[in-house]
Design a protein around this motif. Structure first.
Motif, short mmCIF file in Angstrom:
data_model
loop_
_atom_site.label_atom_id
_atom_site.label_comp_id
_atom_site.label_asym_id
_atom_site.label_seq_id
_atom_site.Cartn_x
_atom_site.Cartn_y
_atom_site.Cartn_z
N LYS A 66 0.76 -1.14 0.09
CA LYS A 66 -0.07 0.05 -0.17
C LYS A 66 0.90 1.41 -0.14
CE LYS A 66 -3.75 2.24 2.64
NZ LYS A 66 -4.67 2.02 3.57
N LYS A 95 -7.87 0.98 -3.00
CA LYS A 95 -6.95 1.47 -2.28
C LYS A 95 -6.54 0.53 -1.17
CE LYS A 95 -5.45 5.17 0.65
NZ LYS A 95 -5.66 6.84 1.26
N ASN A 96 -7.52 -0.15 -0.67
CA ASN A 96 -7.33 -1.04 0.56
C ASN A 96 -7.46 -2.63 0.24
OD1 ASN A 96 -7.33 0.62 3.25
ND2 ASN A 96 -8.86 1.68 1.90
#
Length: 446
Positions: free
Chosen positions: A80, A383-384
């Motif tokens: 990430k 994104k996660n």
């Protein structure tokens, strides 16, 4: 009219570099999983050299999965922060170097430490691979792409027995690990230069392909000419608990989601069985069935030949027949695996018949295998997603660590019938747990 035709022409000239990325990823993950599977074929010879019991041999197998599991969640956060490209290349380099070092390990302890290194290196490889698919493919292609990717994970164990058998006949088991180190390093370098984190950052993608991926795969001209097959299985949506839900938008939401934990527990059993096939099946064929080395290679490859077929079909069916529903294939895998493992209690003595049985078991095992990765793509935001998949993959790799060790412990006290029965019961538990998860879709029929 001229303007419309011009716009359509631009759409028709869209590049397809994402499928080249998929091809490279398939090859790379084949090599990465060959680094896992080569130990299983070398294990009878390693046990003889280092004087190991079944439990000790199972522990060596588990060392990889233990390190792999522990570093899943940290890898998710690192990806990430630093991106898929950096962590993928770093992971492949560590994996390949540690694989080569296993060939020169002077004792069992050094061998185990090298195996730990392989597990640490591969942890970011799987997550960054799934993150690459999530970034490079629109939703309607993600199930297919994931199926192709995980077919690569089974292509490695498919070719490994034959390569290992040839290497052992020509040299010694030590050369297996040297042979698998070199292509891993070369492919990691190739990935660095050929694959960006996302299409917009790639010099090989034109603007039309970037817009196609970022818009979710919508093309007005094509949708008008050939509407997609309409999903209308309302009865199935009731069984799988299909709902429209909010995407998980933070690590906290992911780690408190009962859906994600259910999928992680289900993956525990699926990866656990796969690791048993990969690591213990050659020993079963040599010690119980008393097969010669080439028959052992042939039969050992059979379940992984099946998983290649099953992964392709499972991903395609989920995208095109089931309206991007992921749970149906998971449930089919759990139930059918229980049946096949119970059937191993009366496994045929003839190599060809046993290979057919294991091939079929591999096909059904793989129907739902890729869906565990694809599930998080629909449950968490982009994104996660690396964090979401790291949770699921942690569950899977804990299964990969625990099951080979349990098999070794069972064999030191009982026999292989107890092993197959244990796996059959575990598959039924997997089915029950998967049933509790919600199926996240945008168009539920209930």
């Amino acid at each position: 009219m001229g303007f419309v035709l011009k716009g359509c022409a631009v759409m028709q000239k869209k590049s397809s570099y994402r499928w080249i990325v998929m091809t490279i990823l398939f090859i790379l993950y084949t090599v990465a999983n060959a680094d896992r599977a080569n130990l299983g074929f070398a294990l009878p010879y390693i046990r003889q050299e280092f004087h190991m019991s079944n439990t000790e041999a199972g522990a060596i197998i588990s060392f990889f999965f233990l390190a792999y599991a522990i570093f899943q969640i940290p890898s998710g956060f690192l990806i990430k922060k630093f991106g898929n490209k950096v962590m993928f290349c770093l992971g492949m380099l560590i994996t390949s170097i540690c694989t080569g070092l296993m060939a020169i390990a002077p004792n069992a302890l050094a061998f185990k430490l090298c195996r730990l290194g392989v597990g640490i290196g591969e942890a970011p490889v799987a997550i960054s691979s799934s993150g690459t698919i999530n970034n490079w493919f629109p939703p309607k292609e993600k199930g297919t792409a994931t199926g192709i990717f995980l077919a690569g994970s089974k292509m490695g164990p498919l070719v490994v027995p034959f390569i290992c058998a040839w290497i052992i006949q020509m040299w010694t088991w030590h050369m297996i690990f040297i042979g698998f180190m070199i292509p891993g390093i070369m492919l990691a370098v190739a990935w660095w230069f050929l694959v960006a984190n996302r299409p917009r950052e790639s010099r090989f993608c034109n603007q039309a392909e970037v817009e196609y991926v970022e818009s979710g795969g919508e093309e007005i001209s094509k949708s008008a000419q050939s509407p997609q097959r309409k999903y209308n299985m309302k009865w199935l949506d009731k069984i799988i608990r299909a709902k429209k839900v909010e995407r998980l938008a933070s690590p906290k939401q992911i780690f408190t989601s009962t859906d994600m934990w259910a999928i992680a527990i289900g993956y525990f059993f699926v990866v656990g069985l796969s690791s048993v096939f990969m690591s213990w099946l050659p020993s079963y064929l040599v010690n119980v069935k008393h097969f010669a080395i080439m028959n052992t290679a042939f039969v050992s490859a059979a379940p992984f030949a099946g998983t290649v077929v099953g992964n392709f079909f499972g991903g395609w069916a989920s995208d095109h027949l089931l309206g991007k529903r992921r749970k149906p294939m998971m449930m089919i895998t759990a139930l059918s695996t229980s049946v096949f493992m119970y059937g191993m209690l009366s496994a045929p003595e003839e190599p060809v018949l046993l290979a057919i049985l294991l091939f079929c078991a591999g096909v059904f095992l793989a129907f739902g295998y890729s869906m565990y990765m694809a599930y998080g793509m629909g449950r968490a935001d982009q994104k996660n997603y690396p964090v979401a998949f790291s949770l699921v993959n942690t569950g899977g790799q804990i299964g990969g660590a625990v099951m080979p060790l349990i098999v070794g412990m069972i064999l030191d006290v009982f026999n292989w019938d107890a092993v197959w029965l244990t796996i059959a019961i575990g598959s039924l538990i997997c089915f029950a747990v998967i049933c509790t998860a919600t199926e996240p879709v945008d168009d539920p029929l209930i």
